[in-house]
Each structure stands twice: as structure tokens, then as C-alpha cells.
Design an enzyme around this catalytic site. Structure first.
Site: not given
Ligand code: PMV
Length: 322
Positions: A100, A102, A105, A108, A149
């Protein structure tokens, strides 16, 4: 036994804007989520996370220890691909990536989990299936994920991300005299809440927001140029401009701004939110020779959780061990 691992990520440019189709630039880092699969014969599916807790499903009977119910979104990955002729699975999740914060986590972990499940069923890793499965869990965690991500965790390296189907793995080298620091603001946050806040502002202030999103797109073009030419002073300045845009769309927060100011005042090249914002980690770009000074200043102000992260070119990795 199958062992799968995948890296977390930082977003250098373009978080939030990417949700509406603006390209973003993410980098895989040397903090990894590791998932170990053991086939058992007790008809139980167990998800055991050292940090979160333990979830167990034997027939229809669930047992949850500590915050094990937070593991439930991962069941969508397992349910779909779990080959019924396995009489049971004991899955251990062991992640170095703060939760939580950014740093990707859940992305991955979802990729490592999907990678292991696909390998278990097919004997090889098919990236399209792995990514698709991971996105199912990410959609439960984050409501409207852009997919940046899990894509970065799957591929590793530096990813210019457009959407779920379009991305490029860039070959720019990060020079050894440049460091990335991440600093924990100590403020918990939730990606889905931050994304909803931004999308609501977008709907209320469409005309102005569209201009800000256009600026974010220009910023990516400029960032790619500076990376290509190895101009890290300019890259730092672009990070600060990106931070200004994140402030304008509503995801900056006072403690984060304080850390950024301390970093810049003590000689960093650039600093910004990384990920959804409203808390989590702040990303700092700094020359190696100034890294200690910058970290010391921030630590003195009470922010003790400072991690130096490195570029990780390796994405998902799956092996079978006896
Ligand atoms: O979950 P985080 O904090 O790694 O954020 C992901 C990035 C955002 O652009 C805010 C959301 C997304 O899905 O791209």
C-alpha cells in the site's frame, strides 16, 4: 515445488494520467515478491503471507488468520487456472515490497502468483495468460487499474506504457553515478481512492483537466529525450513539473511536499510522488555523491524509512525446484 518472483516498480512519470491513456514511464526495482508453490494431497488451498496473514480453503470451509482475507483477490488467479487434478496447493507469499505504498506490491505478487500457476498447468510461462490473470486480481484491488504495475513486474526494466496491449521496453541505461531513493511518508493510502478522487475532479473540471493531461503527455516526450541524452539535471526538473501536475489533479499531500522540499534543498535533482499519492513513498533522483547528504537531512526530520532502489532489468522469473 515451483518458485516464481517478480519485481516491484516506481513510476518516474505519468501516474494517474495513464489511467486516461497518456503514456507513463515506469521502472522495475530490486525489491521482489516471491511466491512458492507446493502441491499437496489434503484437498486444501492455502495462501500464506508472512506479512498479511493466512487464508485456507478446505472444501467449502474457510479459515482466516490475521488479515488473511486481504489475500482473497488472489483467489481469482488460482480459481481460473488451478488444475483440479492437483489435490491441494500450499502457496507461500514472501514479498520485500512494502504494501500500500505505491511500489506495485499487489501487481508484483499477482504476476508471480499467475506465473507460477500458469507454469504449474502448462509447464511454461505464457506472458499473455499471466498478464490477463494478474489483471483480474488487480481489478479487484484497484477498481480501474491502467495495468502499468503488472506489466512492469512481468517485463522488468524501463517500461514506456500506453495501455494493456501497447508498451515498449526501453534500452536506456541508468548511469552508475545516479541514484533513486524512496522515502516512506508514513501516511497510508489506497490506490482506488486516489484514482477515484482524480477521475471525479476530471469530470467536474474537464476543460482545465484536459490541458493538464496534455501537459503530462508533453512531459513524457521531453522525459524520453532527456533520458536518451543522459541529461539527469533536466530529468530532475521534469520530475518537479510532474509533481506540480499531480498537485493540480489533487493527489499531493503536505508531508509529501515537505519531503520533496527537504530533498531539493539538500541537493537532489528532482523528487515527486510515485504511484497513486495521498501518502506512500516519495521518489528522489540524486547524484551518487549527494545521496548521503540528502538522506541524512530527511532522516534527521524523522523519516527513517529511506531505501536506495536500483533498476532491475529482470521481470517475472519462474523455476521448478525439487
Ligand atoms: O497502486 P500504485 O500506487 O502503484 O499506483 C498505480 C498508478 C496509478 O496510475 C495511480 C493507477 C494505475 O492503475 O495506473
Amino acid at each position: 515445488m515451483i518458485v516464481a518472483d517478480a519485481p516491484g516498480k516506481i513510476i518516474l512519470f505519468g501516474e494517474h494520467f495513464v489511467v486516461k491513456g497518456v503514456p507513463a514511464l515506469a521502472m522495475a526495482i530490486n525489491l521482489r515478491a516471491r511466491v512458492v508453490f507446493n502441491i499437496t494431497n489434503n484437498n486444501c488451498l492455502v495462501l500464506d503471507s508472512r506479512i498479511i496473514g493466512r487464508y485456507e480453503l478446505c472444501g467449502h470451509s474457510e479459515r482466516i488468520e490475521r488479515k488473511g482475507d486481504l489475500l482473497k483477490p488472489y483467489l481469482t488467479i488460482i480459481d481460473n487456472e488451478y488444475n483440479r487434478h492437483h489435490n491441494g496447493l500450499y502457496i507461500v507469499i514472501d514479498s520485500q515490497i512494502p504494501i500500500g505504498a505505491g511500489l506495485g506490491s499487489s501487481g508484483a505478487t499477482s504476476i508471480a502468483l499467475s506465473g507460477g500457476i500458469v507454469f504449474l498447468n502448462k509447464g511454461c510461462v505464457d506472458k499473455t495468460t499471466v498478464y490477463g490473470l494478474a489483471m483480474k486480481a488487480e481489478s479487484i484491488f484497484h477498481s480501474k487499474p491502467s495495468g502499468i504495475d503488472p506489466r512492469t513486474s512481468l517485463e522488468g526494466g524501463l517500461i514506456l506504457y500506453r495501455d494493456q496491449k501497447r508498451f515498449d521496453k526501453l534500452s536506456y541505461r541508468i548511469p552508475s553515478d545516479i541514484d533513486f531513493l524512496i522515502v516512506n511518508s508514513g501516511i497510508p493510502r489506497k490506490t482506488s481512492l486516489a484514482v477515484t478522487k482524480v477521475l471525479n475532479r476530471y469530470e467536474r473540471q474537464k476543460k482545465i483537466m484536459q490541458k493538464i493531461y496534455e501537459a503530462a503527455e508533453e512531459l513524457i516526450i521531453e522525459a524520453l529525450n532527456t533520458l536518451k541524452h543522459g541529461d539527469y539535471t533536466a530529468l530532475g526538473e521534469l520530475m518537479l513539473i510532474n509533481q506540480g501536475l499531480l498537485n493540480a489533479i489533487g493527489v499531493s499531500y503536505p508531508v509529501g511536499e515537505k519531503i520533496i522540499k527537504m530533498a531539493i534543498d539538500s541537493g537532489a535533482l528532482g523528487a515527486k510522488i510515485t504511484g497513486a499519492g495521498l501518502g506512500g513513498y516519495i521518489l528522489i533522483l540524486v547524484e551518487k555523491e549527494k545521496e548521503k547528504k540528502v538522506a541524512k537531512k530527511i532522516e534527521e526530520e524523522g523519516f527513517k524509512d529511506i531505501i536506495k532502489v536500483n533498476y532491475d532489468h529482470r521481470g517475472l522469473h519462474v523455476v521448478s525446484e525439487s
